[in-house]
Design a protein around this motif. Structure first.
Motif, short mmCIF file in Angstrom:
data_model
loop_
_atom_site.label_atom_id
_atom_site.label_comp_id
_atom_site.label_asym_id
_atom_site.label_seq_id
_atom_site.Cartn_x
_atom_site.Cartn_y
_atom_site.Cartn_z
N ALA A 237 -12.64 11.70 -6.00
CA ALA A 237 -11.37 12.42 -6.14
C ALA A 237 -11.16 13.37 -4.97
O ALA A 237 -10.05 13.47 -4.43
N ALA A 238 -12.23 14.04 -4.56
CA ALA A 238 -12.12 14.98 -3.44
C ALA A 238 -11.77 14.26 -2.15
O ALA A 238 -10.95 14.74 -1.36
N LEU A 239 -12.38 13.11 -1.90
CA LEU A 239 -12.09 12.36 -0.68
C LEU A 239 -10.63 11.89 -0.64
O LEU A 239 -9.97 11.99 0.40
N VAL A 240 -10.14 11.39 -1.76
CA VAL A 240 -8.74 10.95 -1.80
C VAL A 240 -7.80 12.14 -1.64
O VAL A 240 -6.81 12.07 -0.90
N TYR A 241 -8.13 13.27 -2.29
CA TYR A 241 -7.29 14.46 -2.19
C TYR A 241 -7.24 14.99 -0.76
O TYR A 241 -6.18 15.37 -0.27
N VAL A 242 -8.38 15.00 -0.08
CA VAL A 242 -8.41 15.42 1.33
C VAL A 242 -7.56 14.46 2.16
O VAL A 242 -6.82 14.88 3.06
N GLY A 243 -7.64 13.16 1.88
CA GLY A 243 -6.80 12.19 2.59
C GLY A 243 -5.33 12.46 2.39
O GLY A 243 -4.53 12.38 3.33
N PHE B 192 0.82 -1.21 0.00
CA PHE B 192 0.00 0.00 0.00
C PHE B 192 0.85 1.27 0.00
O PHE B 192 0.50 2.25 -0.64
N GLU B 193 1.97 1.23 0.68
CA GLU B 193 2.80 2.44 0.83
C GLU B 193 3.31 2.98 -0.51
O GLU B 193 3.22 4.19 -0.74
N PRO B 194 3.85 2.16 -1.41
CA PRO B 194 4.28 2.72 -2.70
C PRO B 194 3.12 3.30 -3.51
O PRO B 194 3.27 4.34 -4.16
N ALA B 195 1.96 2.64 -3.46
CA ALA B 195 0.79 3.16 -4.18
C ALA B 195 0.35 4.50 -3.60
O ALA B 195 0.04 5.44 -4.34
N TRP B 196 0.33 4.59 -2.26
CA TRP B 196 -0.06 5.85 -1.63
C TRP B 196 0.97 6.94 -1.92
O TRP B 196 0.60 8.10 -2.14
N ALA B 197 2.24 6.59 -1.97
CA ALA B 197 3.28 7.58 -2.29
C ALA B 197 3.08 8.11 -3.71
O ALA B 197 3.24 9.32 -3.95
N LEU B 198 2.72 7.24 -4.64
CA LEU B 198 2.46 7.67 -6.01
C LEU B 198 1.25 8.60 -6.08
O LEU B 198 1.30 9.66 -6.70
N VAL B 199 0.16 8.19 -5.42
CA VAL B 199 -1.05 9.02 -5.39
C VAL B 199 -0.75 10.37 -4.75
O VAL B 199 -1.17 11.42 -5.25
N SER B 200 -0.02 10.35 -3.66
CA SER B 200 0.29 11.56 -2.94
C SER B 200 1.19 12.50 -3.74
O SER B 200 0.96 13.70 -3.79
N SER B 201 2.19 11.95 -4.38
CA SER B 201 3.15 12.80 -5.10
C SER B 201 2.59 13.34 -6.41
O SER B 201 3.08 14.35 -6.92
N THR B 202 1.56 12.71 -6.94
CA THR B 202 0.98 13.18 -8.21
C THR B 202 -0.39 13.83 -8.02
O THR B 202 -1.09 14.07 -8.99
N ALA B 203 -0.77 14.15 -6.79
CA ALA B 203 -2.10 14.70 -6.51
C ALA B 203 -2.36 16.01 -7.24
O ALA B 203 -3.49 16.28 -7.66
N THR B 204 -1.32 16.82 -7.43
CA THR B 204 -1.53 18.09 -8.11
C THR B 204 -1.81 17.91 -9.60
O THR B 204 -2.25 18.85 -10.27
N TYR B 205 -1.58 16.70 -10.13
CA TYR B 205 -1.87 16.42 -11.54
C TYR B 205 -3.23 15.77 -11.71
O TYR B 205 -4.02 16.18 -12.55
N TRP B 206 -3.51 14.69 -10.96
CA TRP B 206 -4.74 13.95 -11.20
C TRP B 206 -5.97 14.62 -10.60
O TRP B 206 -7.06 14.49 -11.14
N PHE B 207 -5.84 15.35 -9.48
CA PHE B 207 -7.03 15.94 -8.88
C PHE B 207 -7.69 16.98 -9.78
O PHE B 207 -8.90 16.91 -9.99
N PRO B 208 -6.96 17.96 -10.33
CA PRO B 208 -7.65 18.92 -11.21
C PRO B 208 -8.28 18.26 -12.43
O PRO B 208 -9.37 18.65 -12.86
N ALA B 209 -7.61 17.24 -12.97
CA ALA B 209 -8.17 16.56 -14.14
C ALA B 209 -9.47 15.83 -13.80
O ALA B 209 -10.46 15.92 -14.53
N LEU B 210 -9.48 15.11 -12.66
CA LEU B 210 -10.69 14.41 -12.27
C LEU B 210 -11.79 15.36 -11.83
O LEU B 210 -12.97 15.14 -12.11
N ALA B 211 -11.43 16.44 -11.16
CA ALA B 211 -12.43 17.41 -10.71
C ALA B 211 -13.08 18.09 -11.91
O ALA B 211 -14.32 18.25 -11.95
N THR B 212 -12.30 18.47 -12.90
CA THR B 212 -12.86 19.09 -14.10
C THR B 212 -13.73 18.10 -14.88
O THR B 212 -14.81 18.45 -15.34
#
Length: 94
Positions: free
Chosen positions: A71-77, A29-49
């Motif tokens: 997307a918002a729940l994961v971004y808040v996390g 889980f940790e590597p997946a969470w690190a990827l999600v966390s480090s790329t949040a500024t890319y995927w969140f605006p795309a999913l929100a739009t």
């Protein structure tokens, strides 16, 4: 809220996914969470739009709402995790 509505709620789906990933072990889980966390500024605006603007225009307003909420729940996390890390670093440096 009926049982069927609770089972179909997006938060329930998110909880199931997080639990399933957690069952694989923290090491997976940790590597997946690190990827999600480090790329949040890319995927969140795309999913929100996509969820707020594009999908409703294509005739999928319910799916757009679910994508936006998920997307918002994961971004808040992600942001809460970063806050906890900063607080821990601050306490260690005191």
């Amino acid at each position: 809220m009926q049982v069927i509505e609770r089972l179909k709620h997006p938060v329930t789906g998110l909880a199931v996914v997080v639990s399933a990933i957690g069952q694989l072990g923290f090491g997976a889980f940790e590597p997946a969470w690190a990827l999600v966390s480090s790329t949040a500024t890319y995927w969140f605006p795309a999913l929100a739009t996509s969820g707020a603007t594009i999908l409703p225009e294509l005739g999928f307003p319910n799916l757009g709402t679910q994508v936006l909420l998920g997307a918002a729940l994961v971004y808040v996390g992600v942001q809460l995790d970063r806050l906890v890390d900063k607080i821990q670093d601050w306490q260690e440096d005191r």
